[in-house]
Structure formats: structure tokens, C-alpha cells
Design an enzyme around this catalytic site. Structure first.
Site, short mmCIF file in Angstrom:
data_model
loop_
_atom_site.label_atom_id
_atom_site.label_comp_id
_atom_site.label_asym_id
_atom_site.label_seq_id
_atom_site.Cartn_x
_atom_site.Cartn_y
_atom_site.Cartn_z
CE LYS A 171 -4.46 -1.22 0.24
NZ LYS A 171 -5.51 -0.65 -0.63
CB SER A 196 -0.83 -8.27 -0.86
OG SER A 196 -1.79 -8.87 -0.02
#
Length: 505
Positions: free
Chosen positions: A51, A305
């Protein structure tokens, strides 16, 4: 068109803060699936998640006047950390609105990175609505977690690195989906540069907003969203992300909580890193694809992720992993209530390791037991064992896929004994965690004295903890003690234990 993102991705100047993450082999998983499995390690970013790429790229596009006003975002945690670190790096004030359900590790990390945290609502959507209200009130700049071209482009740099790191052919890439920023950016880049590579979006079964949108050919809002994989717990796919994704992916794969837990274990065994549920989502999808399509000999990439999960969630994850991998079968079985029944039943289990065994005496006719067993998912052992027990005359119910059984009943089997049960003595044991340990116990004791209670769970340690009740007349107590000493298992009598007296006696 998605091609418009290629220049944005190539122009993203994020590497004074974000890092280029490695593309690692997963040798154990590759051997097991007979494919070349690779993991794109976004858990190795400064905030342990991809992110930071999108958040930082978005801040870089703001004017000096906009940065001076400060930024605000709503996030379940990873976007929050990425934005907080990015804002600190550029000297920008950042307020982050987070759902109250956000793991504390993420809340604390945002604060540590310099962001001001506001906890509001139980879901991302409730937090987002509150953040928008604050934007209107304070005049700050809202930084979307996924539904923004600059954020999408920042996330797309993952694909740019991936294709550069592996110039040879890649058969398929699996990408987790919540709001869709990572998937949109990566899919747009991959399909432009290597259109022959398949791209699959992966999301939890209980938060499948993309699957619903693809089915209806428009964005829809889910009535309910599961929050186990909190990083992808979104009720509606983003508008811009859906516009890109729908033309760039080859399919959507949904995965269960158990399958995600199994993928977390796989990642740990190959990398020694602990993925958060959303971080392991793509690998769970990869494994499901391999299994359903019978794929072998291909090069497959899953995006790991993120690794932001609370330590106390690991107990639940570990418990669900074996079932998610198909390596544990859970049965309810009815056996006769008489000495020797347990020994006979366990002899049919062979050399399989027992993961759980729960029972409490209820009447003199039959006993209902709850048993978990390790099985080989590739040899159909679960079905074979079910058929073996049935043919031997046992009434068996397969509880492996029963959520109530797995979440609750396995911990609630028992209760007080009926009044007619007398002469019960209780012992607590440590069994060595190896096949045959339980049978050795039953072979020594169960044929002589009636077992009235049995609770055992495998916790992955060297020794399993076991609580056993038996009907033993006073004149035979010394004989029992002698048999226990011969077993050479550490034990303690608990007949006078207050917890036993209060809940079980």
C-alpha cells in the site's frame, strides 16, 4: 482504456520510499503442486504491505498548496500505514479513520508512523463515510485507498518489477482483491506487456464484491462482508478499479477462510514469514486453480501482499489450517458404551495421528465421540476412513465442513455427568505427539475400566494435553495407579480439581 495506465506506472517515482521487493521461489509448494510457484514479496515493504506504493505516488502528485492542507484517509490498516509513512516522509499532516475492528498492530503502526488515528464504525465503508464528513469539515485532501488513478498506478509498479524480475514466460499471476487498486494496476500492466499471461483476481468467499460485479456486469454492494481477511473486506469494488479490471482479468477465484489459513501456513513454510489473511489470499487462489484445473509444469506467481496481522490471531489460523489444506477430517461417531470400545475404535484408525478426541459419558447404551484425524488429501483418505468405519457398523457423520462443529461444538462437547455415574476418577496426562500414543494408552487401560470422559487436542507441541475420566471402584484405585506408572506418561490426578467439580462432575 487500461493502456492509459502504462505511462502512469512507468512514471511513478516512488523508490525513495518504497522498495523493489524480491520475487522468491516457493520450493516446497512448487514440489507439492508440481508447478514453479513464485511469491512477489510485498510483505517486505517498509510498512509490510504494497500500500505504500499507491499512497506515496498519490502524495507526489499533489501541489504544494494541497499538501499544506493535510491529507485524510479511511483504511482498514495497510493503506493507513502507507499514507502515514508517506506523509511523514514529505512533512504532511495525515489523519487516518480506521474501523474499530482493525487489528491493533495496524493501529499502533499508523501512530508510530506519525498519523493521527480516528476509530469509527465496524467496517471500512462506515469509516470511509466518516472520513468524507471530516474532509468537508476540515478542508483536507482525501487520499483514496484504491479508487484513484494515481493510487492504482503506484500499485501497478508491482507488476512492472515482476515482469522485469522474471523475463521468461509466466503462465498466470494471482492478485488479491479488496477495492481493486492492486489488481487494476497490475492487470493493466501485465496485459499490455504480456497479454499471453493469465491474470486471476482472488477474493474471500464472504467478501466477493468483484465476483458479484462481474456477474451483474455492474458494481453492486454486498449485504454483508466477512472481516477475517480485513485487508480485502470491502462491500463494493471501486468504480475506476472495476472499469480497468473487468477488461484485464481472466477470471475471479473465491477462497474460504480455511483455504486462506492453509495458504498462510504454506507461505510460512517456504519463507518463514507470516502473511496476514489478505496477504495469503492470492496463494490460496493459486492452489485452488491448480487443484481444479489439474495444472502441472507451469510458472505461477502469487502476490504476498502484506504481513500485518495480530499475533493472537495465529491460534485461530493454526487451528483452521489443517482443514483448509484437506489434511484433517472431523467426524462424529457413535460407539457402544462399554469397556474396550475405544480401543476397538482406535485400532481402525491405523497409524493416523489423532488431532482431537472429545467425549463425555451420557448414558449406559452408547457414546457420542468427536474425533479429528490427520489425513492425506491426495489419497482420498477422508472418504476411505468414513467408509471403513461405516462398514464396521459405526454410525458416522462427517463434520469436516460443518462451521458450527469446527467453531463451537468441538469446544463444547461434555458437560456434567448424569447422576447415575459413580466412582469417576479424573487424570490429566501429557501424551507424546506421535502416532500410536493414544492407542498405547487405551490398550493399557480402556479394556478394564470404562472411560467416562476424554478430551485431547493436538497443539503442535512435543506433548499433547489429555484429560481422562474413568469409572474405577475404590478397591481398584491402586491397580489403576500401577497401570498408569507402567505407561510412563506424566500424569496428575484431578478428581478434586475445582474446575472439574464445577463444570463436569
Amino acid at each position: 482504456m487500461p493502456q492509459s495506465y502504462i505511462k502512469r506506472i512507468l512514471d511513478a517515482r516512488i523508490y525513495d520510499l518504497a522498495v523493489e521487493t524480491p520475487l522468491d521461489d516457493a520450493p516446497l509448494l512448487s514440489e507439492r503442486t508440481e508447478n514453479n510457484v513464485l511469491l512477489k514479496r510485498e510483505d517486505l515493504q517498509p510498512v509490510f504491505s504494497f500500500k505504500v506504493r499507491g499512497a506515496y505516488n498519490k502524495l507526489l502528485q499533489l501541489t504544494e498548496e494541497e499538501r499544506a492542507r493535510g491529507v485524510i484517509a479511511a483504511s482498514a490498516g495497510n493503506h493507513a500505514q502507507g499514507l502515514a509513512l508517506s506523509a511523514k516522509h514529505l512533512g504532511v499532516t495525515a489523519i487516518i479513520v480506521m474501523p474499530r475492528t482493525t487489528p491493533s498492530i495496524k493501529v499502533d503502526a499508523v501512530k508510530r508512523h506519525g498519523g493521527k488515528v480516528v476509530l469509527q464504525g465496524d467496517t471500512y465503508d462506515e469509516a470511509s463515510a466518516y472520513a468524507q464528513a471530516l474532509v468537508a469539515e476540515k478542508g483536507m485532501i482525501y487520499i483514496p485507498p484504491y479508487d484513484d488513478p494515481d493510487v492504482i498506478a503506484g500499485q501497478g509498479t508491482v507488476a512492472m518489477e515482476l515482469l522485469r524480475q522474471h523475463p521468461a514466460h509466466i503462465d498466470a499471476v494471482f492478485i488479491p482483491v479488496g477495492g481493486g487498486g492492486l489488481c487494476a494496476g497490475m492487470a493493466a500492466y501485465i496485459k499490455f506487456v504480456r497479454p499471453q499471461t493469465k491474470v486471476f483476481a482472488v477474493e474471500p468467499e464472504d467478501a466477493a464484491c468483484l465476483k458479484a460485479a462481474m456477474k451483474h456486469k455492474r458494481r453492486v454492494v454486498l449485504d454483508e462482508v466477512g472481516i477475517f481477511a480485513d485487508g480485502v473486506a470491502v462491500a463494493q469494488i471501486g468504480e475506476e478499479t472495476f472499469r480497468v479490471i473487468k477488461d484485464c482479468i481472466d477470471g475471479v477465484i473465491t477462497v474460504s477462510t480455511d483455504e486462506i489459513c492453509a495458504a498462510i501456513k504454506d507461505i510460512f513454510e517456504d519463507t518463514r514469514s507470516i502473511a496476514e489473511p489478505a496477504g495469503a489470499c492470492s496463494l490460496a487462489g493459486l492452489k485452488k486453480y491448480v487443484d481444479s484445473e489439474g495444472i502441472t509444469g507451469q510458472t505461477l506467481v502469487a502476490v504476498h501482499s502484506g504481513a500485518n496481522t495480530n499475533f493472537d490471531r495465529l491460534r485461530y489460523i493454526s487451528e483452521r489450517t489443517e482443514i483448509g489444506e484437506g489434511r484433517e477430517a472431523v467426524f462424529a461417531v457413535v460407539i457402544p458404551e462399554k469397556p474396550g470400545s475405544y480401543k476397538k475404535f482406535c485400532s481402525l484408525l491405523g497409524k493416523r495421528s489423532v488431532t482431537e478426541f472429545n467425549y463425555r459419558y451420557s448414558d449406559s447404551g452408547q457414546a457420542n465421540i468427536f474425533v479429528g484425524l490427520q489425513v492425506n488429501p491426495y489419497k482420498n483418505e477422508r472418504q476411505e476412513l468414513f467408509e471403513t468405519l461405516t462398514k464396521k457398523g459405526y454410525f458416522v457423520v462427517d463434520m469436516t465442513d460443518n462451521e458450527v462443529a469446527k467453531l463451537h461444538i468441538r469446544h463444547m462437547v461434555g458437560g456434567h455427568a448424569p447422576k447415575e455415574l459413580d466412582n469417576e476418577v479424573v487424570y490429566r496426562f501429557e501424551f507424546p505427539e506421535r502416532p500410536g500414543a493414544l492407542y498405547k494408552f487405551l490398550d493399557k487401560l480402556a479394556g478394564r475400566w470404562n472411560i467416562t470422559m476424554f478430551h485431547y487436542r493436538n497443539h503442535g507441541a512435543a506433548f499433547g494435553r489429555v484429560l481422562v475420566g474413568m469409572q474405577v471402584p475404590p478397591e481398584e484405585r491402586e491397580e489403576v495407579e500401577q497401570s498408569l506408572r507402567e505407561l510412563n506418561y506424566p500424569y496428575t490426578e484431578e478428581t478434586d480439581n475445582e474446575a472439574y467439580r464445577f463444570f463436569l462432575a
